[in-house]
Structure formats: structure tokens, C-alpha cells
Design a protein around this motif. Structure first.
Motif, PDB file in Angstrom:
ATOM      1  N   MET A   1      52.919  18.823  25.058  1.00  0.00           N
ATOM      2  CA  MET A   1      52.135  19.913  24.517  1.00  0.00           C
ATOM      3  C   MET A   1      50.956  20.147  25.466  1.00  0.00           C
ATOM      4  O   MET A   1      50.271  19.212  25.835  1.00  0.00           O
ATOM      5  N   ARG A   2      50.730  21.413  25.817  1.00  0.00           N
ATOM      6  CA  ARG A   2      49.576  21.774  26.642  1.00  0.00           C
ATOM      7  C   ARG A   2      48.497  22.360  25.754  1.00  0.00           C
ATOM      8  O   ARG A   2      48.773  23.172  24.878  1.00  0.00           O
ATOM      9  N   LEU A   3      47.256  21.944  25.994  1.00  0.00           N
ATOM     10  CA  LEU A   3      46.118  22.445  25.230  1.00  0.00           C
ATOM     11  C   LEU A   3      45.284  23.377  26.098  1.00  0.00           C
ATOM     12  O   LEU A   3      45.097  23.126  27.284  1.00  0.00           O
ATOM     13  N   THR A   4      44.789  24.441  25.461  1.00  0.00           N
ATOM     14  CA  THR A   4      43.845  25.351  26.101  1.00  0.00           C
ATOM     15  C   THR A   4      42.576  25.351  25.269  1.00  0.00           C
ATOM     16  O   THR A   4      42.613  25.653  24.074  1.00  0.00           O
ATOM     17  N   PHE A   5      41.466  24.989  25.895  1.00  0.00           N
ATOM     18  CA  PHE A   5      40.184  24.989  25.212  1.00  0.00           C
ATOM     19  C   PHE A   5      39.839  26.418  24.807  1.00  0.00           C
ATOM     20  O   PHE A   5      39.889  27.335  25.622  1.00  0.00           O
ATOM     21  N   LEU A   6      39.516  26.613  23.516  1.00  0.00           N
ATOM     22  CA  LEU A   6      39.138  27.938  23.027  1.00  0.00           C
ATOM     23  C   LEU A   6      37.638  28.056  22.829  1.00  0.00           C
ATOM     24  O   LEU A   6      37.043  29.070  23.179  1.00  0.00           O
TER      25      LEU A   6
ATOM     26  N   THR B   1      35.645  21.182  18.023  1.00  0.00           N
ATOM     27  CA  THR B   1      36.178  21.986  19.112  1.00  0.00           C
ATOM     28  C   THR B   1      37.551  22.500  18.700  1.00  0.00           C
ATOM     29  O   THR B   1      38.264  21.835  17.951  1.00  0.00           O
ATOM     30  N   MET B   2      37.923  23.678  19.196  1.00  0.00           N
ATOM     31  CA  MET B   2      39.227  24.265  18.880  1.00  0.00           C
ATOM     32  C   MET B   2      40.018  24.486  20.168  1.00  0.00           C
ATOM     33  O   MET B   2      39.468  24.923  21.177  1.00  0.00           O
ATOM     34  N   TYR B   3      41.319  24.172  20.088  1.00  0.00           N
ATOM     35  CA  TYR B   3      42.243  24.353  21.199  1.00  0.00           C
ATOM     36  C   TYR B   3      43.465  25.133  20.706  1.00  0.00           C
ATOM     37  O   TYR B   3      43.872  24.989  19.560  1.00  0.00           O
ATOM     38  N   ALA B   4      44.065  25.927  21.594  1.00  0.00           N
ATOM     39  CA  ALA B   4      45.376  26.540  21.333  1.00  0.00           C
ATOM     40  C   ALA B   4      46.403  25.682  22.061  1.00  0.00           C
ATOM     41  O   ALA B   4      46.102  25.057  23.083  1.00  0.00           O
TER      42      ALA B   4
ATOM     43  N   THR C   1      50.314  26.894  18.027  1.00  0.00           N
ATOM     44  CA  THR C   1      49.545  26.184  17.013  1.00  0.00           C
ATOM     45  C   THR C   1      48.134  25.958  17.550  1.00  0.00           C
ATOM     46  O   THR C   1      47.836  26.288  18.703  1.00  0.00           O
ATOM     47  N   PHE C   2      47.278  25.392  16.723  1.00  0.00           N
ATOM     48  CA  PHE C   2      45.924  25.034  17.125  1.00  0.00           C
ATOM     49  C   PHE C   2      45.720  23.548  16.906  1.00  0.00           C
ATOM     50  O   PHE C   2      46.281  22.969  15.976  1.00  0.00           O
ATOM     51  N   VAL C   3      44.922  22.936  17.751  1.00  0.00           N
ATOM     52  CA  VAL C   3      44.479  21.554  17.566  1.00  0.00           C
ATOM     53  C   VAL C   3      42.977  21.617  17.345  1.00  0.00           C
ATOM     54  O   VAL C   3      42.252  22.291  18.086  1.00  0.00           O
TER      55      VAL C   3
ATOM     56  N   LEU D   1      36.275  29.017  13.335  1.00  0.00           N
ATOM     57  CA  LEU D   1      37.491  29.812  13.190  1.00  0.00           C
ATOM     58  C   LEU D   1      37.438  31.133  13.944  1.00  0.00           C
ATOM     59  O   LEU D   1      38.470  31.750  14.182  1.00  0.00           O
ATOM     60  N   ARG D   2      36.273  31.556  14.383  1.00  0.00           N
ATOM     61  CA  ARG D   2      36.197  32.796  15.167  1.00  0.00           C
ATOM     62  C   ARG D   2      36.996  32.668  16.455  1.00  0.00           C
ATOM     63  O   ARG D   2      37.475  33.650  16.999  1.00  0.00           O
ATOM     64  N   PHE D   3      37.188  31.457  16.947  1.00  0.00           N
ATOM     65  CA  PHE D   3      37.960  31.249  18.161  1.00  0.00           C
ATOM     66  C   PHE D   3      39.460  31.414  17.917  1.00  0.00           C
ATOM     67  O   PHE D   3      40.210  31.696  18.839  1.00  0.00           O
ATOM     68  N   ALA D   4      39.917  31.268  16.685  1.00  0.00           N
ATOM     69  CA  ALA D   4      41.341  31.403  16.369  1.00  0.00           C
ATOM     70  C   ALA D   4      41.781  32.864  16.424  1.00  0.00           C
ATOM     71  O   ALA D   4      42.937  33.157  16.704  1.00  0.00           O
ATOM     72  N   ALA D   5      40.877  33.793  16.151  1.00  0.00           N
ATOM     73  CA  ALA D   5      41.218  35.211  16.136  1.00  0.00           C
ATOM     74  C   ALA D   5      41.612  35.708  17.519  1.00  0.00           C
ATOM     75  O   ALA D   5      42.365  36.669  17.636  1.00  0.00           O
ATOM     76  N   ASN D   6      41.119  35.072  18.534  1.00  0.00           N
ATOM     77  CA  ASN D   6      41.391  35.488  19.901  1.00  0.00           C
ATOM     78  C   ASN D   6      41.746  34.240  20.686  1.00  0.00           C
ATOM     79  O   ASN D   6      40.892  33.641  21.307  1.00  0.00           O
ATOM     80  N   ASP D   7      43.004  33.837  20.643  1.00  0.00           N
ATOM     81  CA  ASP D   7      43.370  32.533  21.193  1.00  0.00           C
ATOM     82  C   ASP D   7      43.514  32.546  22.716  1.00  0.00           C
ATOM     83  O   ASP D   7      44.525  32.157  23.268  1.00  0.00           O
ATOM     84  N   ARG D   8      42.449  32.982  23.366  1.00  0.00           N
ATOM     85  CA  ARG D   8      42.305  32.864  24.813  1.00  0.00           C
ATOM     86  C   ARG D   8      41.054  32.032  25.065  1.00  0.00           C
ATOM     87  O   ARG D   8      40.131  32.045  24.258  1.00  0.00           O
ATOM     88  N   PRO D   9      41.018  31.328  26.186  1.00  0.00           N
ATOM     89  CA  PRO D   9      39.839  30.532  26.472  1.00  0.00           C
ATOM     90  C   PRO D   9      38.566  31.375  26.453  1.00  0.00           C
ATOM     91  O   PRO D   9      38.574  32.545  26.841  1.00  0.00           O
TER      92      PRO D   9
END
Length: 71
Positions: A1-6, A17-20, A25-27, A59-67
Motif C-alpha cells: 500500500m502506498r500512502l500520500t500525505f494529505l 494526520t491524514m493520508y490517502a 482508502t484513507f489512513v 476531514l477537510r483533507f478527505a474532500a480533496n484527496d491530493r497532497p
């Protein structure tokens, strides 16, 4: 699984911290839920599952799952 810091609401590199992931999915890095009353309210918990608490603001970072730096 690759994680992207959001994004994060933390100071000095501490959680939450939130990751895509590359699996759609999100971690979430957050505070482990240990409160017995809260744990008693959970349903259908499978072996290997855990729960973390995060602030609503994260959760504002989940709306736009780009770093964050790409926004």
C-alpha cells in the motif's frame, strides 16, 4: 500500500494526520481510542481492526484527496 500525505492539524510533527492510499482508502494517524464506554459503542469489530480519534477539522483533507502542496 502506498500512502500520500494529505494534511495535518498537528504542531511539530505530532498526530493527527491524514493520508490517502492507492487503494481508494484513507489512513488516519490519531489518538488511540481506549475509553471503555466508547469501545462498548462500536459494532462489528473484526480482529486486526483498531480505532483512532481525530478532530473534525482534519476531514477537510478527505474532500480533496491530493497532497496539501498540490492544492
Amino acid at each position: 500500500m502506498r500512502l500520500t500525505f494529505l494534511g495535518t492539524d498537528s504542531q511539530e510533527g505530532h498526530c493527527p494526520t491524514m493520508y490517502a492510499t492507492d487503494r481508494d482508502t484513507f489512513v488516519i494517524q490519531g489518538w488511540k481510542v481506549t475509553d471503555p464506554e466508547a469501545l462498548a459503542g462500536l459494532r462489528d469489530v473484526l480482529d486486526g481492526e483498531t480505532f483512532v480519534e481525530i478532530p473534525k477539522q482534519l476531514l477537510r483533507f478527505a474532500a480533496n484527496d491530493r497532497p496539501e502542496e498540490e492544492r
